[in-house]
Design an enzyme around this catalytic site. Sequence first.
Site, PDB file in Angstrom:
ATOM      1  CE  LYS A   1     -80.793 -34.573 -46.676  1.00 21.23           C
ATOM      2  NZ  LYS A   1     -79.447 -34.597 -46.131  1.00 21.23           N
TER       3      LYS A   1
ATOM      4  CD  GLU B   1     -76.951 -40.074 -40.217  1.00 22.25           C
ATOM      5  OE1 GLU B   1     -76.326 -39.712 -41.210  1.00 22.25           O
ATOM      6  OE2 GLU B   1     -77.822 -39.376 -39.669  1.00 22.25           O
TER       7      GLU B   1
ATOM      8  CB  SER C   1     -82.988 -31.063 -43.286  1.00 21.02           C
ATOM      9  OG  SER C   1     -82.268 -29.842 -43.412  1.00 21.02           O
TER      10      SER C   1
ATOM     11  CG  HIS D   1     -64.376 -56.117 -52.071  1.00 20.05           C
ATOM     12  ND1 HIS D   1     -63.166 -56.124 -51.415  1.00 20.05           N
ATOM     13  CD2 HIS D   1     -64.584 -57.400 -52.459  1.00 20.05           C
ATOM     14  CE1 HIS D   1     -62.656 -57.343 -51.425  1.00 20.05           C
ATOM     15  NE2 HIS D   1     -63.496 -58.139 -52.044  1.00 20.05           N
TER      16      HIS D   1
END
Length: 404
Positions: free
Chosen positions: A260, A267, A254, A140
């Site tokens: 970043k 992804e 970024s 979970h």
Amino acid sequence: MTLWSGRVTHGLAREVEELLRADDAELFYYDVEGTRVHARRLAQAGVLTGEELRELERLLDGLSWEPGDEDVHTLIERQLGEVGRKVHAGRSRNDQVATAFRLYVADAAAEAIEAVVRFARTVLDRAEEEADTPMPGYTHLQRAQPVTVGHHLLAWVEMLDRDLARFRFAREHAGPSPLGAGALAGSTLALPPPPGGTMRNSLDAVADRDFALDYLYACAVLASHLSRIGEELVLWASSEFAFVRLPERAATGSSAMPQKLNPDVAELVRGKAGPALGRLTGLLATLKGLPLAYNRDLQEDKPPVFAARRDARLSLEALSVLVGELAFDRGRLAAACADPLLLATDAAEQLVREGVPFREAHERIAEQVRSGTFEAPASLHARPSPGPGGVHEALAEARRRFAR
Ligand code: ARG
């Protein structure tokens, strides 16, 4: 020129031509090979002379893809010139395209097997390096029990091992040749069967696309596995987890925020699972309800397979770089499983060994957790790796499976 211009007196409307045209560039090599096989059958049956066969084989070696024809079959026959006018005897584009497509799928499946094995070996290397690195295991997405990074990565290897079985199945089932089925009912020319034998039923031979479904299914499950792996990498690379640092070779910056380093590779791999699943359901939907034997709807079978092959290759290769060069932060990982509560189940089992019924042991430990008095006994801190032989034996066994 179309292969069927004898049937009509006027040319096609441009709009119709555009609709009919198949984007067959990827099939080109395989259709050349299928044509080579068919030409040999024609020569064996005396439809082509030995000299004509040699001429054809020489021409086949020199063909190259160009766009614009109705499909790859039209292109090849056109490029073969005068002797090419003989090569379509005893076959139809229906058994021709099924033949080329099966060769394509068998090759794509073989390529996927190689790429999955390469990625699995990369994961195995990392599992070996981090065999004893403790990390929290989750259910979970809540910290549950300690495992090791090696044990976690070996779970990925198991997923990949099952992918291999699916690609082997797809490769094998793409094997039989539809040559000899003709348009749908064979041919009156007594041609020898293709190497490996022809398919049992000529209607099925030209209408069956199960081999493409099998391949797309293998790709869809692989993509869902890689997507789960991608999701874990996204989580682990976040500041919240910070279990890993992304290698600069496989991370993105970024355009706006100078600090970043983003997990775009993970992804994109995760994102590609959506289309991968869509390709399988899309082809299933194309096939359902098609009467036997060939229907032009079947031309829609190839673009999803071409795209699936490309995505599988891109995902496996980029993920291999990412996983191969990840830096595991052993300090963060150790801190994340330092919480004694991760040993609550082990403590309950300690009571079971002392003769306490498990339900009562569970209640006693839960009460300690609630009142804040739970302390894992020191003897429990060195929790062994799960499994009878531990992570090292599991690693050695997986290595044997993935050795060539
Ligand atoms: N381009 C077609 C396909 O991909 C080849 C077969 C065409 N056959 C026909 N009878 N029109 O399916």
